[in-house]
Design a protein around this motif. Sequence first.
Motif, short mmCIF file in Angstrom:
data_model
loop_
_atom_site.label_atom_id
_atom_site.label_comp_id
_atom_site.label_asym_id
_atom_site.label_seq_id
_atom_site.Cartn_x
_atom_site.Cartn_y
_atom_site.Cartn_z
N LEU A 202 3.13 49.66 45.09
CA LEU A 202 3.61 50.02 43.84
C LEU A 202 2.76 50.76 42.94
N SER A 205 2.63 54.35 43.74
CA SER A 205 3.83 54.86 43.13
C SER A 205 3.73 55.50 41.83
N PHE A 206 2.92 54.40 41.16
CA PHE A 206 2.62 54.62 39.75
C PHE A 206 1.52 55.73 39.50
N SER A 311 9.86 57.36 43.90
CA SER A 311 10.80 56.42 43.51
C SER A 311 11.13 55.52 44.34
N LEU A 314 9.07 52.88 45.32
CA LEU A 314 9.11 51.59 44.29
C LEU A 314 10.50 50.73 44.91
N THR A 318 10.11 46.45 46.25
CA THR A 318 10.44 45.55 45.12
C THR A 318 11.69 44.72 45.56
N ARG A 323 12.25 44.30 40.26
CA ARG A 323 12.67 45.69 40.09
C ARG A 323 12.73 46.39 38.78
N ALA A 326 9.20 46.82 37.43
CA ALA A 326 8.52 48.04 38.18
C ALA A 326 9.01 49.19 37.76
N PHE A 327 10.17 49.44 37.46
CA PHE A 327 10.76 50.45 37.19
C PHE A 327 10.26 50.96 35.80
N PHE A 330 6.78 52.08 35.93
CA PHE A 330 6.92 53.33 36.57
C PHE A 330 7.16 54.41 35.54
#
Length: 385
Positions: A202, A205-206, A311, A314, A318, A323, A326-327, A330
């Motif tokens: 994660l 991804s960030f 995307s 992520l 999750t 989720r 997390a989004f 993000f």
Amino acid sequence: MKQFILFIVLISFFDMFSQLPIMSPFAKSLGATPALIGLTVGMYSFTNMFGNILAGYWIDKQGAKKVLLFGFFLTGGSLLLYTIVSTPEQLMFVRFLHGLFSGFLVPAAFTVIANKGEEGKQGKSMAISGVAVGISAIIGPAFGGIVAAKYGVNWVFIIIAVIMLIIAVLSLIIIPNGTTPISRKIEPPLKTLVIIIKTPMLATSFIGAFSLMFAQGVLAYMLPLQVEIFEFGSQYSGMLLSTFGITAILIFALPTNKVFDTYQNHFVMMIGMSTIGAALILLSMSSSLLLLFFCMILYGAGFALLFPSISAMLANHTDHETRGKAFGLFYAFFSLGVVVGSSLTGLLEVSYGTGYIIAACILFINTLWMFVYFRSKSQVKESME
């Protein structure tokens, strides 16, 4: 259902893109100083970060549908407030509200997409959603500029507000209520954020989201200046950005989107980051219109590889209970990247070439440490086997 969710994504981004060509002139018409104009434009992205994070918690507690509904109603209402502002200070306050409330929309929409996506096909789902983002990036600025020039800036806000309110009503009918079980164990918000950020995939991804939008912020700031310096004509700024958008859409929509579920997300991600970095280096050395268009095609290809892979990464790492948060994080990193990218290059007062190189270095450095990390992780796994 899927088509409707994609339309929601399109309108969520369309709202932002349609204001790019009109917000600075609008603030100036109200008597704002250059410094205040910059703060007004940046206020949207700044408060959008907090809206993203708040939305994340709300999604995991109440479900994405409820957040989406409130987001559309509140964003539509804040858009109508633009029509009654008369001072720069009032405009900044409306931008504050607009950025905050619109921050609810994108995390909620992408959470719905991720929850509806098939196992093992999250990459393709995110690539298809990228088509909606690309279309909004192409038609949004054109819509805002044309409507403002022909009918006045207020009609831009009114039209988008009405569309959002209509979509809110349709969402109430079309999107099913979530049945996601909520964990009985409620972790403190800060602790939950730390846990999410400390999850390696994660966090990767960030960082990818931040790197992508840092480059995007630099590009949006520097490309018009570069076109102006070489006296190609201001219309070419829009054409070059459209070229990048069209390239990305083609890769998202064509069978090439299978690459996102064929190869590992982090592998595609690193190729995308390297491709954008290479495009920026070439842009820093470009002095011909033909080369600029080639660079934007290359940039669009990199964007198309990077956006769905981060995307999907992520979504794949999750569950339904985390989720939303997390989004939310993000897209907070998305907003942060734009703010830092455009603001840093502006504060340093660097040339367009130096600005591109700074952004490219950010991408290459992040790609390098990711390569080292995933290679060492692979070697450890092989030794254990």
